[in-house]
Design a protein around this motif. Structure first.
Motif, PDB file in Angstrom:
ATOM      1  N   ASP A  38     130.973 -32.342 -28.371  1.00 24.16           N
ATOM      2  CA  ASP A  38     130.632 -33.436 -27.466  1.00 24.16           C
ATOM      3  C   ASP A  38     130.410 -32.919 -26.048  1.00 24.16           C
ATOM      4  O   ASP A  38     131.086 -31.993 -25.596  1.00 24.16           O
ATOM      5  CB  ASP A  38     131.755 -34.479 -27.455  1.00 24.16           C
ATOM      6  N   ARG A  39     129.473 -33.564 -25.363  1.00 27.50           N
ATOM      7  CA  ARG A  39     129.210 -33.238 -23.966  1.00 27.50           C
ATOM      8  C   ARG A  39     130.132 -34.054 -23.070  1.00 27.50           C
ATOM      9  O   ARG A  39     130.345 -35.238 -23.301  1.00 27.50           O
ATOM     10  CB  ARG A  39     127.750 -33.529 -23.609  1.00 27.50           C
ATOM     11  N   ARG A  40     130.642 -33.401 -22.049  1.00 29.26           N
ATOM     12  CA  ARG A  40     131.427 -34.087 -21.035  1.00 29.26           C
ATOM     13  C   ARG A  40     130.737 -33.869 -19.689  1.00 29.26           C
ATOM     14  O   ARG A  40     130.439 -32.725 -19.308  1.00 29.26           O
ATOM     15  CB  ARG A  40     132.854 -33.533 -20.977  1.00 29.26           C
ATOM     16  N   THR A  41     130.484 -34.965 -18.979  1.00 28.92           N
ATOM     17  CA  THR A  41     129.783 -34.882 -17.692  1.00 28.92           C
ATOM     18  C   THR A  41     130.738 -35.239 -16.565  1.00 28.92           C
ATOM     19  O   THR A  41     131.395 -36.287 -16.597  1.00 28.92           O
ATOM     20  CB  THR A  41     128.576 -35.832 -17.666  1.00 28.92           C
ATOM     21  N   PHE A  42     130.812 -34.340 -15.597  1.00 35.11           N
ATOM     22  CA  PHE A  42     131.651 -34.552 -14.419  1.00 35.11           C
ATOM     23  C   PHE A  42     130.775 -34.506 -13.172  1.00 35.11           C
ATOM     24  O   PHE A  42     129.764 -33.798 -13.137  1.00 35.11           O
ATOM     25  CB  PHE A  42     132.748 -33.482 -14.322  1.00 35.11           C
ATOM     26  N   THR A  43     131.188 -35.226 -12.159  1.00 33.95           N
ATOM     27  CA  THR A  43     130.470 -35.237 -10.887  1.00 33.95           C
ATOM     28  C   THR A  43     131.175 -34.313  -9.901  1.00 33.95           C
ATOM     29  O   THR A  43     132.391 -34.445  -9.670  1.00 33.95           O
ATOM     30  CB  THR A  43     130.415 -36.659 -10.306  1.00 33.95           C
ATOM     31  N   VAL A  44     130.415 -33.381  -9.328  1.00 33.62           N
ATOM     32  CA  VAL A  44     130.980 -32.488  -8.320  1.00 33.62           C
ATOM     33  C   VAL A  44     131.273 -33.320  -7.074  1.00 33.62           C
ATOM     34  O   VAL A  44     130.367 -33.875  -6.441  1.00 33.62           O
ATOM     35  CB  VAL A  44     130.006 -31.341  -7.992  1.00 33.62           C
ATOM     36  N   SER A  45     132.569 -33.400  -6.712  1.00 29.15           N
ATOM     37  CA  SER A  45     132.982 -34.311  -5.646  1.00 29.15           C
ATOM     38  C   SER A  45     133.610 -33.600  -4.457  1.00 29.15           C
ATOM     39  O   SER A  45     134.131 -34.261  -3.548  1.00 29.15           O
ATOM     40  CB  SER A  45     133.980 -35.341  -6.200  1.00 29.15           C
ATOM     41  N   GLY A  46     133.577 -32.306  -4.445  1.00 29.05           N
ATOM     42  CA  GLY A  46     134.152 -31.577  -3.324  1.00 29.05           C
ATOM     43  C   GLY A  46     134.473 -30.149  -3.726  1.00 29.05           C
ATOM     44  O   GLY A  46     134.044 -29.655  -4.780  1.00 29.05           O
ATOM     45  N   GLY A  47     135.245 -29.503  -2.884  1.00 29.63           N
ATOM     46  CA  GLY A  47     135.581 -28.110  -3.122  1.00 29.63           C
ATOM     47  C   GLY A  47     137.066 -27.881  -3.197  1.00 29.63           C
ATOM     48  O   GLY A  47     137.874 -28.821  -3.206  1.00 29.63           O
ATOM     49  N   VAL A  48     137.436 -26.617  -3.257  1.00 28.40           N
ATOM     50  CA  VAL A  48     138.842 -26.209  -3.244  1.00 28.40           C
ATOM     51  C   VAL A  48     138.982 -25.292  -2.029  1.00 28.40           C
ATOM     52  O   VAL A  48     138.791 -24.081  -2.136  1.00 28.40           O
ATOM     53  CB  VAL A  48     139.238 -25.488  -4.547  1.00 28.40           C
TER      54      VAL A  48
ATOM     55  N   ALA B 219     128.399 -21.500  -5.757  1.00 26.29           N
ATOM     56  CA  ALA B 219     127.317 -20.544  -5.550  1.00 26.29           C
ATOM     57  C   ALA B 219     126.779 -20.021  -6.877  1.00 26.29           C
ATOM     58  O   ALA B 219     125.569 -19.856  -7.062  1.00 26.29           O
ATOM     59  CB  ALA B 219     127.816 -19.387  -4.678  1.00 26.29           C
ATOM     60  N   GLU B 220     127.683 -19.764  -7.799  1.00 24.07           N
ATOM     61  CA  GLU B 220     127.276 -19.210  -9.094  1.00 24.07           C
ATOM     62  C   GLU B 220     126.461 -20.212  -9.901  1.00 24.07           C
ATOM     63  O   GLU B 220     125.492 -19.842 -10.565  1.00 24.07           O
ATOM     64  CB  GLU B 220     128.528 -18.792  -9.858  1.00 24.07           C
ATOM     65  N   LEU B 221     126.850 -21.499  -9.836  1.00 26.18           N
ATOM     66  CA  LEU B 221     126.178 -22.524 -10.626  1.00 26.18           C
ATOM     67  C   LEU B 221     125.065 -23.229  -9.855  1.00 26.18           C
ATOM     68  O   LEU B 221     124.273 -23.972 -10.451  1.00 26.18           O
ATOM     69  CB  LEU B 221     127.197 -23.567 -11.099  1.00 26.18           C
ATOM     70  N   GLY B 222     125.019 -23.011  -8.549  1.00 22.83           N
ATOM     71  CA  GLY B 222     123.999 -23.663  -7.751  1.00 22.83           C
ATOM     72  C   GLY B 222     124.175 -25.165  -7.668  1.00 22.83           C
ATOM     73  O   GLY B 222     123.191 -25.917  -7.656  1.00 22.83           O
ATOM     74  N   LEU B 223     125.423 -25.632  -7.585  1.00 22.51           N
ATOM     75  CA  LEU B 223     125.712 -27.077  -7.561  1.00 22.51           C
ATOM     76  C   LEU B 223     126.226 -27.503  -6.194  1.00 22.51           C
ATOM     77  O   LEU B 223     126.944 -26.747  -5.514  1.00 22.51           O
ATOM     78  CB  LEU B 223     126.746 -27.422  -8.638  1.00 22.51           C
ATOM     79  N   GLU B 224     125.877 -28.716  -5.808  1.00 20.07           N
ATOM     80  CA  GLU B 224     126.356 -29.301  -4.563  1.00 20.07           C
ATOM     81  C   GLU B 224     127.076 -30.616  -4.869  1.00 20.07           C
ATOM     82  O   GLU B 224     127.068 -31.095  -6.008  1.00 20.07           O
ATOM     83  CB  GLU B 224     125.177 -29.553  -3.615  1.00 20.07           C
ATOM     84  N   THR B 225     127.678 -31.192  -3.846  1.00 19.85           N
ATOM     85  CA  THR B 225     128.368 -32.463  -4.016  1.00 19.85           C
ATOM     86  C   THR B 225     127.404 -33.529  -4.537  1.00 19.85           C
ATOM     87  O   THR B 225     126.286 -33.670  -4.047  1.00 19.85           O
ATOM     88  CB  THR B 225     128.956 -32.922  -2.679  1.00 19.85           C
ATOM     89  N   GLY B 226     127.854 -34.239  -5.560  1.00 21.23           N
ATOM     90  CA  GLY B 226     127.032 -35.263  -6.180  1.00 21.23           C
ATOM     91  C   GLY B 226     126.285 -34.802  -7.410  1.00 21.23           C
ATOM     92  O   GLY B 226     125.811 -35.640  -8.201  1.00 21.23           O
ATOM     93  N   ASP B 227     126.185 -33.472  -7.598  1.00 19.44           N
ATOM     94  CA  ASP B 227     125.509 -32.954  -8.790  1.00 19.44           C
ATOM     95  C   ASP B 227     126.391 -33.134 -10.023  1.00 19.44           C
ATOM     96  O   ASP B 227     127.621 -33.274  -9.920  1.00 19.44           O
ATOM     97  CB  ASP B 227     125.168 -31.477  -8.617  1.00 19.44           C
ATOM     98  N   ALA B 228     125.748 -33.121 -11.180  1.00 27.14           N
ATOM     99  CA  ALA B 228     126.477 -33.273 -12.445  1.00 27.14           C
ATOM    100  C   ALA B 228     126.795 -31.908 -13.041  1.00 27.14           C
ATOM    101  O   ALA B 228     125.953 -30.997 -13.024  1.00 27.14           O
ATOM    102  CB  ALA B 228     125.656 -34.099 -13.421  1.00 27.14           C
ATOM    103  N   LEU B 229     127.991 -31.783 -13.539  1.00 22.72           N
ATOM    104  CA  LEU B 229     128.420 -30.593 -14.270  1.00 22.72           C
ATOM    105  C   LEU B 229     128.644 -30.987 -15.720  1.00 22.72           C
ATOM    106  O   LEU B 229     129.495 -31.832 -16.010  1.00 22.72           O
ATOM    107  CB  LEU B 229     129.713 -30.024 -13.672  1.00 22.72           C
ATOM    108  N   GLU B 230     127.873 -30.385 -16.639  1.00 18.85           N
ATOM    109  CA  GLU B 230     127.983 -30.708 -18.056  1.00 18.85           C
ATOM    110  C   GLU B 230     128.665 -29.566 -18.797  1.00 18.85           C
ATOM    111  O   GLU B 230     128.255 -28.412 -18.680  1.00 18.85           O
ATOM    112  CB  GLU B 230     126.607 -30.969 -18.668  1.00 18.85           C
ATOM    113  N   VAL B 231     129.700 -29.902 -19.545  1.00 24.62           N
ATOM    114  CA  VAL B 231     130.422 -28.917 -20.351  1.00 24.62           C
ATOM    115  C   VAL B 231     130.607 -29.481 -21.752  1.00 24.62           C
ATOM    116  O   VAL B 231     130.385 -30.682 -21.992  1.00 24.62           O
ATOM    117  CB  VAL B 231     131.789 -28.576 -19.716  1.00 24.62           C
ATOM    118  N   LEU B 232     131.012 -28.599 -22.664  1.00 16.83           N
ATOM    119  CA  LEU B 232     131.230 -29.001 -24.046  1.00 16.83           C
ATOM    120  C   LEU B 232     132.716 -29.151 -24.336  1.00 16.83           C
ATOM    121  O   LEU B 232     133.532 -28.325 -23.909  1.00 16.83           O
ATOM    122  CB  LEU B 232     130.636 -27.980 -25.007  1.00 16.83           C
ATOM    123  N   SER B 233     133.048 -30.172 -25.085  1.00 20.90           N
ATOM    124  CA  SER B 233     134.369 -30.325 -25.664  1.00 20.90           C
ATOM    125  C   SER B 233     134.158 -30.468 -27.159  1.00 20.90           C
ATOM    126  O   SER B 233     133.771 -31.529 -27.647  1.00 20.90           O
ATOM    127  CB  SER B 233     135.069 -31.563 -25.108  1.00 20.90           C
ATOM    128  N   GLY B 234     134.369 -29.372 -27.871  1.00 20.13           N
ATOM    129  CA  GLY B 234     133.982 -29.368 -29.275  1.00 20.13           C
ATOM    130  C   GLY B 234     132.476 -29.439 -29.365  1.00 20.13           C
ATOM    131  O   GLY B 234     131.762 -28.583 -28.830  1.00 20.13           O
TER     132      GLY B 234
END
Length: 830
Positions: free
Chosen positions: A166-176, A149-164
């Motif tokens: 570098d960009r790391r891209t993850f696919t939202v594949s479900g919930g907890v 809800a906070e990020l406005g993401l659904e299943t299949g959307d991309a989540l981009e974060v930084l590692s140092g």
């Protein structure tokens, strides 16, 4: 005495003194509201924080936790194989900066095969029908409902974060599915987390479920020796306790400010009740002549004060919940240390603290009425029925010995060490110093009134005679002013000292022209050594100052302290308050760290780094206003030698001579080749820090302003009541030829002299209390030292303005008495 009689004879009189009663109720209501609001805010935030921790801890009996940077995963293997452990689950927690968004997201790297036995609420659920094993794919992430809800993401959307960088891209594949409501986080495979964020072979915690029959104490005793240095075993509840300890000093000091506001309300109840008692001396004498005992009169008057406290307390309880809700909406739940800033609690009614604060309001009201009640029964009925006897109530007696005793006890209390980290004796010293200032007021009034003898004017001479004959009048009118002025001056000196010291500290700790970082998170936000080298080699750059942050547990059971690795230049780069020539590797401790560890410059301190213990010599103690829980600085080269960690969190950059700031910043941006880095100049950091400081103390200033206003209203109500009580006196003066205008001047002089005496005593007491705040309370609460800085101009304008306002208020308050016809005014004497 029956309650119904007491209500009719005593409590009903409050309605006839509407203004004085309303002000007393308001003062008590504000004190109760502020104190209870602090309790509600902290308790609600801590409950929310603790609920989240316990839910995420699941069924764990113990957790192995280490520094923020993590510890070797070999410890997990040893714990999992121990006979005392039934289930062990490794976790890598990352605070990852979001790309293209403000803020960060907590990511938990988990072992899906082990987490069900200890922390089932971290188990992911797939929306794609592939089952929980989908988490083993390195590009997948599973978000809690709050995170979605906070990020406005659904299943299949991309989540981009930084590692140092570098960009790391993850696919939202479900919930907890079992995640705690309101907790925003994501889970991914632990191997993907380690690889994606450069933490291969590292963990931040291990959740343990013990073998049936093994106690927590036994498990600690047997398992602790196998853990690396700096890793400790704790229960989930102990993590909540640490959060409470970090914010406790802030909470207690805010509660003490609320108690001060409540104390001012008690002074106002005292003034109002004393005046009411004096005006009803004949009534009480008549009641006693009819058979009412002294005790019944005292209990009836105390009941009046308790009624004021009850009404004020009830209003305060309601206001407290409104204040807490406004605080949650405007500034969040954090009361210091930053640990609870992410909490989003809701205001809830808590019977026990609400009842306790209501009882406190009743007690303050009752105690404020107790001294006037004693005065009501002190005189014999026959003498109290005599006309003009009320002046005896204002005779006042010198209290020099009692004032000196209170001051001496206050000084002695300053040398008492803190209790459980709280300056209990320091708060007692403030209360004793306030009592001393109030007790010395009759003597000060007499000295100030003596100044009027130099004037040959009849009005000034009348004022001097009145104040000299009845100094108790000034005590009744000025007690609230003394308390509020003393506290306002003390806070002004303390806040000014703190602000000046903070500004100087910021200048010392921010020597660079610009600071570069990848992210506020020290775990995932770092600059690789190659990037630092590129910046250092720029022709626009004279030198760089790399900084690396981690945490370290330097004492058993203590709070984690911040470890800062940087070029220290043998301490010259730090705002030192103590220094020695250290032999061997040196560590420089903040004042908080030195106090908490109990070490001094020249002594040895053992720090657990990279899973082993290393001994350093304390090279000095430095001033740090950013980390109440303590900070330790070591040389960057020593850190890299021990840990092999070449990464940098923050990079200070000093430009070459003649290089403009815009040119230097542009060159730095180019050196990072479009990587998302943050550049901040020290002026902006300083301005932001001081803005936060001023906002933090805004509530304090508002509370003090309310206290001063209440004290000023106390003068108004006191002189209004005194003017009515002295109507016969004014009638006689008018028969003798004194005009109404000059009687008004008489009241203005009396009010001004009363305020001057109160302000003089209050300012003197304020400086003494400021010393207690600076050298005792702040030092013991937050382990901060500061350089005294007195805002002389502010105090002078404040003092003169208060005297002028008091004189005007006394003049206006007497207008009603002067409207009365002179013949009618003296008629009561015949």
């Amino acid at each position: 005495m029956k309650l119904r009689v007491a209500l009719r004879v005593f409590v009903a009189s409050l309605a006839r003194r509407r203004l004085a009663t309303a002000l007393s109720v308001l003062a008590i209501a504000l004190g109760v509201a502020l104190g209870l609001a602090v309790n509600i805010i902290h308790a609600s935030a801590l409950d929310e924080f603790g609920r989240g921790m316990r839910l995420l801890a699941g069924e764990s009996d113990l957790q192995a936790v280490g520094p923020r940077g993590g510890f070797d995963e070999a410890a997990y293997v040893r714990l999992a194989q121990a006979p005392e452990v039934a289930e062990a689950s490794p976790v890598l927690e990352i605070e990852a900066r979001l790309v293209g968004r403000e803020g960060s997201l907590r990511l938990y790297g988990i072992d899906v095969f082990r987490v069900a036995g200890t922390t089932p609420r971290l188990l992911p659920g797939s929306d794609e029908g592939t089952g929980r094993l989908a988490i083993l794919e390195p590009h997948r992430v599973f978000l809690s409902a709050a995170a979605r809800a906070e990020l406005g993401l659904e299943t299949g959307d991309a989540l981009e974060v930084l590692s140092g960088l570098d960009r790391r891209t993850f696919t939202v594949s479900g919930g907890v599915p079992a995640a705690a409501q309101g907790e925003a986080f994501g889970v991914l495979d632990i191997a993907a987390a380690q690889d994606g964020f450069g933490r291969v072979g590292m963990l931040t915690r291990v959740d343990l479920r013990l073998t049936p029959g093994v106690s927590v104490a036994t498990a600690r005793e047997r398992l602790s020796p196998s853990l690396p240095a700096g890793v400790e075993l704790r229960t989930p509840d102990e993590g909540v306790d640490q959060a409470a300890r970090l914010s406790r000093a802030y909470r207690v000091n805010m509660s003490m400010l609320a108690a001060i506001a409540l104390l001012t309300g008690g002074f106002l109840v005292f003034s109002a009740q004393w005046l009411a008692v004096v005006r009803r001396r004949a009534l009480f004498a008549f009641l006693r002549a009819l058979g009412m005992t002294r005790g019944e009169v005292v209990r009836g008057l105390v009941l009046e004060g308790a009624a004021v406290g009850l009404v004020g307390g009830l209003i305060g309880v309601g206001l407290a919940h409104g204040f807490a809700g406004a605080a949650f909406a405007l500034v969040g739940a954090d009361l210091g240390a930053g640990l609870l800033s992410a909490s989003e609690p809701q205001v809830s009614f808590r019977l026990l603290p609400a009842s306790a604060h209501l009882a406190l309001g009743i007690m303050v009201g009752a105690f404020g009425a107790w001294l006037p009640a004693r005065e009501a029964v002190r005189r014999a009925p026959a003498r109290a029925l005599r006309a003009g006897d009320e002046v005896e109530a204002y005779r006042g007696r010198p209290r020099g010995a009692a004032a000196a005793l209170c001051a001496a006890l206050a000084v002695a209390a300053c040398f008492v060490p803190p209790v459980a980290g709280l300056p209990i004796a320091g708060y007692a010293a403030v209360a004793l110093m306030l009592a001393s200032v109030v007790l010395v007021l009759p003597t000060v009034v007499a000295r100030v009134a003596a100044v009027l003898s130099v004037s040959s004017g009849i009005v000034a001479r009348l004022a001097r005679v009145r104040l000299s004959a009845a100094p108790g009048q000034a005590v009744v009118a000025g007690a609230g002013v003394v308390a509020s002025v003393a506290l306002a001056v003390a806070m002004a000196v303390m806040v000014s000292s703190f602000r000046v010291s903070l500004d100087d500290w910021l200048t010392r700790v921010l020597p660079a022209d610009v600071y570069v970082r990848a992210s506020p998170s020290a775990q995932s936000g770092f600059l690789p050594s190659a990037a630092v080298g590129r910046v250092a080699s720029l022709v626009q750059v004279a030198s760089v100052i790399p900084l690396r942050y981690d945490t370290v547990r330097a004492d058993d059971g203590g709070l984690p302290m911040t470890l800062i690795a940087r070029p220290a230049e043998d301490g010259a780069a730090l705002p030192l308050v103590e220094q020695v020539n250290a032999e061997g590797p040196a560590a420089w401790l903040s004042e908080a760290a030195a106090d908490l560890l109990g070490v001094a410059p020249g002594e040895r301190v053992t720090l657990p780094l990279a899973g082993a213990e290393h001994t350093f010599t304390v090279g000095g103690v430095w001033r740090d206003y950013a980390r109440q829980h303590g900070a330790i600085v070591i040389e960057l080269d020593e850190w890299r030698r021990i840990t092999g960690d070449e990464r940098t969190n923050d990079l200070g950059v000093l430009f070459a001579p003649g290089v403009a700031a815009e040119e230097g910043r542009a060159a730095i941006v180019d050196a990072f080749d479009g990587a998302p880095v943050e550049l901040t100049d020290p002026a902006s950091i300083r301005a932001t820090s001081l803005e936060i400081f001023d906002r933090t103390f805004l509530v304090t200033w508002l509370m003090e302003a309310v206290a001063v206003a209440i004290g000023l209203f106390g003068i108004v109500t006191t002189f209004a009541a005194l003017s009515l009580a002295r109507a016969r006196e004014f009638g006689v003066l008018r028969h003798l030829g004194l005009e109404r205008r000059r009687i008004g001047s008489l009241l203005a002089i009396e009010g001004g002299v009363t305020a001057l005496a109160g302000v003089t005593s209050g300012v003197a007491g304020g400086f003494a209390i400021a010393a207690i705040l600076i050298y005792v309370i702040n030092r013991q609460s937050f382990h901060w030292s500061m350089d005294p800085a007195v805002p002389w101009a502010m105090i002078a304008v404040f003092a003169l303005g208060l005297v002028a306002l008091a004189a005007l208020a006394a003049r206006l308050a007497g207008a009603r008495a002067m409207r009365r016809d002179a013949v009618l005014a003296v008629k009561e004497d015949w």
